[in-house]
Design an enzyme around this catalytic site. Structure first.
Site, PDB file in Angstrom:
ATOM      1  NE  ARG A 147      -2.955  -0.632   2.757  1.00 19.03           N
ATOM      2  CZ  ARG A 147      -3.921  -1.313   2.157  1.00 19.03           C
ATOM      3  NH1 ARG A 147      -4.766  -0.686   1.390  1.00 19.03           N
ATOM      4  NH2 ARG A 147      -4.050  -2.607   2.339  1.00 19.03           N
ATOM      5  CB  THR A 148       3.317   2.586   2.411  1.00 20.02           C
ATOM      6  OG1 THR A 148       2.416   2.331   3.479  1.00 20.02           O
ATOM      7  CG2 THR A 148       4.010   3.912   2.658  1.00 20.02           C
ATOM      8  CE  LYS A 199      24.846  -8.520  -3.552  1.00 15.45           C
ATOM      9  NZ  LYS A 199      25.181  -7.606  -4.655  1.00 15.45           N
ATOM     10  NE  ARG A 202       6.478   0.567   5.628  1.00 17.39           N
ATOM     11  CZ  ARG A 202       5.179   0.391   5.792  1.00 17.39           C
ATOM     12  NH1 ARG A 202       4.657  -0.808   5.670  1.00 17.39           N
ATOM     13  NH2 ARG A 202       4.387   1.395   6.064  1.00 17.39           N
ATOM     14  CG  HIS A 252       3.478   4.881   8.537  1.00 19.31           C
ATOM     15  ND1 HIS A 252       4.019   5.446   7.400  1.00 19.31           N
ATOM     16  CD2 HIS A 252       2.608   3.934   8.111  1.00 19.31           C
ATOM     17  CE1 HIS A 252       3.494   4.856   6.342  1.00 19.31           C
ATOM     18  NE2 HIS A 252       2.641   3.927   6.751  1.00 19.31           N
TER      19      HIS A 252
END
Lengths: 139, 304
Positions: free
Chosen positions: B51-52, B80, B101, B129
């Site tokens: 969604r975001t 890595k 995120r 958020h």
């Protein structure tokens, strides 16, 4: 040791009783070559009991750290046997790389090269929070 | 302002301005369709979020810009062992702005310290958020016509739900807000969030376990999902996930102009039958979120 016996040095006064060793450790004084005296449970009009640290050399002291550990302490700089400067460090706005964030979800737990930065968020109660995750610093 | 990591970094007038811009974008999309032509947004999603991420990408495309990035840590150099700082220093060479995120709290702050381009926090674990909060504020303003003098109920997982923490903090800067926190005892709002609003004289905060009892008093009901990924053990999650479910029957005594909100995705805390109720605003929130992100990208890129 009395202040008069220090020609050039630092006297850290008004340390809350029992916390001188904590300061000694944080300041890395065990690695210092100069004379260091730890006075425990000295009489104090202001505190009742206090600790005092006397350092027989003017070292490069981290005042930020001193203020965080004991904001009410007094630092006297002695030059030529005289009190040249009297400092009250107070609470620093930020402290860096002195304590670690205890939040297991904080980015600093996995990326350990990041500086450990805490900011003063509540001056009245001396509360510091992690710059990254806002977790309250625990001493 | 270079970055947006935490909603508290925005002044109230900046928030109001972003809401105003997002409303204008919604009404006049053509006016903004070329604003970011030639600019690139990197979406660095170290944790999945359809969604975001899509909202950010749609926002940039609608501004005429381009998008690059990854949608999971295993498809990035993080697999890595590359640090967040190194990743964003590299991506700063490719993109004009980064939306990130990350599952670790504070990762976007670390990124902002290293990057040479603006960083937008698109969610960092259970911490912040801010663009969801901006979408929520925008929705409340559009639905209620104001951001002050409101009774706001927050229901569900108030302990781990970062959207609630940020919403409470953001709303507490407006006057005369009454917060009613509805949750089981185990999922109550943390003290540090409550302490942030305690010093505002015009606010009230109440806690209850009974959703139905307080529903008639609410102007806004903010439902949240009990998030499995925030629990340390599954037994606690299973025990608490069905604590509060909103149904049409429960809404019979609610105000006619109640705004029902949810950051989505939902599991079962709002019955699908509620979707047809005109008071349901959660899909409007999604749309508002895109327009708000457009306004934010423009602001951080200093596009007029």
């Amino acid at each position: 040791m009395i202040i008069g016996s220090i020609k050039d040095g630092i006297v850290i006064d008004h340390i809350p009783a029992g916390r001188a060793m904590e300061l000694y450790k944080y300041l890395n004084l065990e690695h210092a070559d100069c004379e260091v005296a730890i006075i425990k449970n000295a009489q104090s009009k202001k505190l009742g009991r206090k600790d005092v640290l006397k350092i027989n050399e003017i070292l490069d002291i981290n005042y930020e750290l001193l203020g965080y550990i004991a904001p009410d302490i007094t630092v006297n700089i002695i030059r030529d046997g005289q009190k040249a400067q009297k400092l009250h460090p107070g609470l620093p706005e930020t402290i860096t790389d002195m304590i670690k964030c205890k939040n297991p979800r904080c980015i600093t737990t996995t990326e350990q090269e990041l500086p450990q930065i805490f900011k003063l968020t509540d001056k009245e109660n001396g509360v510091y929070r992690c710059l990254y995750c806002d977790t309250i610093a625990s001493r | 302002m270079k970055d947006l990591i935490d909603i508290s970094e925005l002044t109230t007038s900046e928030i109001d301005q972003l809401i105003e811009t997002s409303c204008d974008i919604m009404q006049n999309p053509a006016k903004y369709s070329e604003k970011c032509r030639g600019k690139k947004l990197a979406t660095l999603f170290f944790e999945p979020s359809t969604r975001t991420r899509l909202s950010f990408e749609a926002a940039m495309y609608e501004l005429g810009g381009a998008v690059l990035g990854f949608s999971a840590a295993d498809s990035s150099s993080a697999a890595k062992g590359e640090s967040v700082s190194d990743t964003v220093k590299t991506v700063s060479c490719y993109a004009d702005i980064i939306a990130m995120r990350h599952p670790k709290e504070g990762a976007p702050r670390a990124a902002a310290m290293a990057a040479s381009v603006p960083i937008i926090n698109a969610g960092d674990g259970g911490h912040n958020h801010p663009t969801q909060t901006l979408a929520d504020l925008c929705t409340i303003k559009k639905e209620k016509g104001r951001l002050d003098a409101l009774t706001i109920g927050c229901c569900g997982d108030l302990k781990f739900g970062r959207t609630v923490h940020s919403l409470v903090e953001a709303m507490s800067r407006y006057e005369n807000i009454r917060f009613i926190m509805i949750s089981p005892e185990e999922l109550r709002l943390p003290e540090f969030v409550k302490s942030n609003i305690a010093h505002h004289a015009s606010h009230e905060i109440e806690e209850t376990e009974d959703l139905q009892q307080v529903l008639p008093e609410l102007d806004v009901l903010y439902m949240t999902r009990v998030q499995k990924e925030r629990f340390f053990n599954e037994a606690d999650y299973i025990r608490l996930k069905d604590s509060y479910i909103l149904t049409p029957a429960k809404l019979t005594n609610a105000k006619a102009d109640l705004a029902i909100m949810h950051p989505l995705p939902r599991v079962n805390e709002i019955s699908v039958a509620v979707d047809n109720d005109p008071r349901a605003c959660y899909f409007k929130q999604v749309l508002n979120g895109k327009f708000m992100r457009m306004a934010l990208i423009m602001k951080l890129l200093e596009v007029e």
